[in-house]
Design an enzyme around this catalytic site. Structure first.
Site, PDB file in Angstrom:
ATOM      1  N   LYS A 266       0.485  -1.088  -0.107  1.00 21.47           N
ATOM      2  CA  LYS A 266      -0.079  -0.033   0.110  1.00 21.47           C
ATOM      3  C   LYS A 266       1.143   1.617  -0.012  1.00 21.47           C
ATOM      4  O   LYS A 266       0.759   2.433  -0.057  1.00 21.47           O
ATOM      5  CB  LYS A 266      -0.918   0.117   1.250  1.00 21.47           C
ATOM      6  CG  LYS A 266      -1.967  -1.345   1.116  1.00 21.47           C
ATOM      7  CD  LYS A 266      -2.691  -1.317   2.209  1.00 21.47           C
ATOM      8  CE  LYS A 266      -4.193  -1.894   2.561  1.00 21.47           C
ATOM      9  NZ  LYS A 266      -4.029  -3.092   2.523  1.00 21.47           N
TER      10      LYS A 266
ATOM     11  N   ASN B 234     -10.686  -9.333   3.547  1.00 22.96           N
ATOM     12  CA  ASN B 234     -10.087  -8.204   3.780  1.00 22.96           C
ATOM     13  C   ASN B 234     -11.461  -6.894   3.630  1.00 22.96           C
ATOM     14  O   ASN B 234     -11.864  -6.959   3.642  1.00 22.96           O
ATOM     15  CB  ASN B 234      -8.865  -7.864   3.119  1.00 22.96           C
ATOM     16  CG  ASN B 234      -8.709  -6.934   2.554  1.00 22.96           C
ATOM     17  OD1 ASN B 234      -9.576  -5.018   2.429  1.00 22.96           O
ATOM     18  ND2 ASN B 234      -9.327  -7.344   0.716  1.00 22.96           N
TER      19      ASN B 234
ATOM     20  N   GLY C 167      -9.359  -1.699   4.433  1.00 25.35           N
ATOM     21  CA  GLY C 167     -10.025  -0.056   4.563  1.00 25.35           C
ATOM     22  C   GLY C 167      -9.024   0.951   4.186  1.00 25.35           C
ATOM     23  O   GLY C 167      -9.319   2.199   4.926  1.00 25.35           O
ATOM     24  N   PHE C 168      -8.143   0.676   3.245  1.00 24.15           N
ATOM     25  CA  PHE C 168      -7.155   1.509   2.901  1.00 24.15           C
ATOM     26  C   PHE C 168      -6.255   2.083   4.033  1.00 24.15           C
ATOM     27  O   PHE C 168      -6.034   3.052   4.148  1.00 24.15           O
ATOM     28  CB  PHE C 168      -8.415   3.195   2.509  1.00 24.15           C
ATOM     29  CG  PHE C 168      -8.703   2.617   0.446  1.00 24.15           C
ATOM     30  CD1 PHE C 168      -8.415   1.161  -0.039  1.00 24.15           C
ATOM     31  CD2 PHE C 168      -9.654   3.138   0.405  1.00 24.15           C
ATOM     32  CE1 PHE C 168      -9.035   1.428  -1.012  1.00 24.15           C
ATOM     33  CE2 PHE C 168     -10.346   3.228  -1.306  1.00 24.15           C
ATOM     34  CZ  PHE C 168      -9.974   1.936  -1.344  1.00 24.15           C
TER      35      PHE C 168
ATOM     36  N   SER D  65     -13.778  -0.932  -3.708  1.00 25.13           N
ATOM     37  CA  SER D  65     -13.512  -1.449  -2.505  1.00 25.13           C
ATOM     38  C   SER D  65     -14.644  -1.728  -2.167  1.00 25.13           C
ATOM     39  O   SER D  65     -15.627  -0.449  -2.385  1.00 25.13           O
ATOM     40  CB  SER D  65     -12.064  -0.934  -1.829  1.00 25.13           C
ATOM     41  OG  SER D  65     -12.141  -1.743  -0.423  1.00 25.13           O
TER      42      SER D  65
ATOM     43  N   ASN E  45     -14.761  -1.751   1.037  1.00 24.58           N
ATOM     44  CA  ASN E  45     -14.526  -1.307   2.808  1.00 24.58           C
ATOM     45  C   ASN E  45     -14.487   0.599   3.167  1.00 24.58           C
ATOM     46  O   ASN E  45     -13.867   0.550   4.667  1.00 24.58           O
ATOM     47  CB  ASN E  45     -12.870  -2.280   2.985  1.00 24.58           C
ATOM     48  CG  ASN E  45     -12.876  -3.619   3.065  1.00 24.58           C
ATOM     49  OD1 ASN E  45     -14.194  -4.151   3.131  1.00 24.58           O
ATOM     50  ND2 ASN E  45     -11.886  -4.332   1.873  1.00 24.58           N
ATOM     51  N   THR E  46     -14.215   1.119   2.267  1.00 23.01           N
ATOM     52  CA  THR E  46     -14.385   1.950   2.418  1.00 23.01           C
ATOM     53  C   THR E  46     -16.378   2.706   2.566  1.00 23.01           C
ATOM     54  O   THR E  46     -16.454   2.635   1.392  1.00 23.01           O
ATOM     55  CB  THR E  46     -13.832   3.327   1.934  1.00 23.01           C
ATOM     56  OG1 THR E  46     -12.592   2.843   1.840  1.00 23.01           O
ATOM     57  CG2 THR E  46     -14.002   4.201   2.608  1.00 23.01           C
TER      58      THR E  46
ATOM     59  N   LYS F 296     -10.742   0.746 -11.910  1.00 22.96           N
ATOM     60  CA  LYS F 296     -10.826  -0.486 -11.228  1.00 22.96           C
ATOM     61  C   LYS F 296     -12.423  -0.746 -10.797  1.00 22.96           C
ATOM     62  O   LYS F 296     -12.755   0.305  -9.712  1.00 22.96           O
ATOM     63  CB  LYS F 296      -9.836  -0.360 -10.558  1.00 22.96           C
ATOM     64  CG  LYS F 296     -10.087  -1.982  -9.342  1.00 22.96           C
ATOM     65  CD  LYS F 296      -8.975  -2.281  -8.774  1.00 22.96           C
ATOM     66  CE  LYS F 296      -8.960  -3.177  -8.394  1.00 22.96           C
ATOM     67  NZ  LYS F 296      -7.517  -4.001  -7.532  1.00 22.96           N
TER      68      LYS F 296
ATOM     69  N   ASN G 184     -12.069  -5.715  -9.053  1.00 23.81           N
ATOM     70  CA  ASN G 184     -11.664  -5.740  -7.477  1.00 23.81           C
ATOM     71  C   ASN G 184     -12.272  -7.301  -7.315  1.00 23.81           C
ATOM     72  O   ASN G 184     -12.900  -7.846  -7.641  1.00 23.81           O
ATOM     73  CB  ASN G 184     -12.791  -4.465  -6.866  1.00 23.81           C
ATOM     74  CG  ASN G 184     -11.444  -4.123  -5.651  1.00 23.81           C
ATOM     75  OD1 ASN G 184     -10.872  -4.729  -4.727  1.00 23.81           O
ATOM     76  ND2 ASN G 184     -11.375  -2.537  -5.555  1.00 23.81           N
TER      77      ASN G 184
ATOM     78  N   THR H 233      -3.243 -12.019  -4.401  1.00 22.68           N
ATOM     79  CA  THR H 233      -3.880 -13.728  -3.331  1.00 22.68           C
ATOM     80  C   THR H 233      -3.042 -14.538  -3.507  1.00 22.68           C
ATOM     81  O   THR H 233      -2.315 -15.818  -2.857  1.00 22.68           O
ATOM     82  CB  THR H 233      -5.423 -13.842  -3.597  1.00 22.68           C
ATOM     83  OG1 THR H 233      -6.063 -12.155  -2.970  1.00 22.68           O
ATOM     84  CG2 THR H 233      -5.932 -15.191  -2.538  1.00 22.68           C
TER      85      THR H 233
END
Length: 363
Positions: free
Chosen positions: A89, A134, A137-138, A202, A204-205, A240, A269, A341
């Protein structure tokens, strides 16, 4: 009695066998640890190696074989296999990824503002499914910190592969101000990247995937392109998308992105659909990656390629663990592929094993 040859191919083969043996011993130890702790240890080792060594490869290295080279977006890729965003990241270990044989490296997701990410636990393994879940959350040090690190990397003049920077929205930024947030990151990082990726997919946000509409895509692309187009050599920009979009919505977003000046897309994603898994995902939430993602991500790749035609660049990612997976992505329309992965399960020797397979010859 047989002996190893002395040429570069033989040396790479011996090195690959050593990496495979080391990974065979190390993986059971790492997999006993909490996944995020294991990731932290691995990244610390990778970052330490990258500070000491260049990661440069000889022109004769098999990962740079002429039969593997791809030209796309005005860039030269030594081979078509890239590292997907999410692993590195903060761009701490780019020389190592290059050394492992990746043909390009994508760092991030990075946000305009530094952020710690979501509460732990936020990373889970599903070994029987060859998958990860996962909800990170960036978590990253922010665009300014990455700009410093990438400037140092450029000053060392080590890169032999294209470097992509994946941009996300800061969690504290309201959706109505998302375009300004992405624009700030683009202004700081575009000149240090070979290409940019706008990540609106994503899970996760909060609210991020709500940006996957035609109107939002146009606004975000305009915002990112504003500082990018002021460069002497503007960088290619990719979008993306998530695999969970309806086919028609994904195609609409893809067409809007191309109309707004995107060079192409990354498909896809992670998914929030956990159906058909061998292992329990009770108490887990976030994005699922790895083998279970392969079928949907590849199908959407094929649909978008059919809708867009041959010209836009499409990068296929999601569930790649074998040469056959790469061949399927290419058949679906991918110009390049990425994995993350697969590296966790296959180990550091995976890239060279894939590159040695005839299915990965792009010529």
């Amino acid at each position: 009695m047989s002996t190893e040859g002395s040429g570069p191919d033989s040396a790479a083969l011996v090195a690959g066998r050593r990496r495979g043996l080391a990974w065979g011993l190390l993986r059971p130890l790492l997999f006993r640890l909490d996944p995020e702790r294991a990731h932290g240890i691995a990244m610390a080792l990778a970052a330490g190696w990258s500070k000491r060594f260049s990661g440069r490869l000889a022109a004769s290295d098999p990962a740079r074989a002429p039969s593997l080279q791809v030209r796309a977006m005005g860039l030269s890729f030594p081979n078509p296999i890239g590292l997907a965003a999410g692993l590195d990241k903060d761009a701490r270990a780019v020389p190592l990824w290059q050394r492992l044989g990746f043909g390009f490296v994508e760092v991030g997701t990075v946000t305009a503002l530094p952020q710690v990410g979501n509460p732990r636990p936020r990373l889970f393994r599903l070994p029987r499914d060859q998958a990860l879940v996962n909800r990170m959350g960036f978590n990253n040090a922010g665009a300014e910190a990455m700009a410093v690190r990438l400037a140092r990397l450029r000053d060392r003049d080590l890169l032999q592969v294209p470097l992509g920077v994946n941009l996300g929205k800061s969690k504290v930024t309201p959706p109505a101000q998302a375009a300004n947030d992405y624009q700030r990151s683009s202004a700081l990082l575009a000149e240090l990247a070979d290409y940019l990726v706008v990540n609106i997919s994503s899970p996760n946000t909060p609210g991020l995937r709500d940006l996957q509409t035609v109107g939002q895509v146009r606004a975000l692309m305009d915002a990112v392109q504003a500082p990018n187009q002021r460069l002497r050599q503007p960088r290619p920009v990719l979008l993306k998308l998530a695999p969970d979009l309806a086919d028609s919505d994904a195609i609409d977003c893809a067409q809007a992105a191309i109309a707004a000046g995107c060079a192409g897309l990354i498909l896809t994603n992670t998914t929030i659909r956990f159906e058909g898994l061998s292992e329990s995902t009770a108490a887990m939430s976030g994005g699922l990656s790895g083998r279970p993602l392969f079928t949907r991500s590849t199908a959407l790749l094929a649909l978008v390629r059919e809708a867009l035609g041959p010209d836009p660049v499409l990068i296929g990612t999601g569930g790649i663990l074998s040469p056959d997976d790469i061949a399927a992505k290419r058949a679906a329309g991918a110009d390049l592929v990425q994995l993350y992965t697969g590296l966790i399960y296959g180990g550091p020797g995976l890239i060279r094993r894939l590159l040695s397979a005839p299915e990965v010859c792009w010529q």
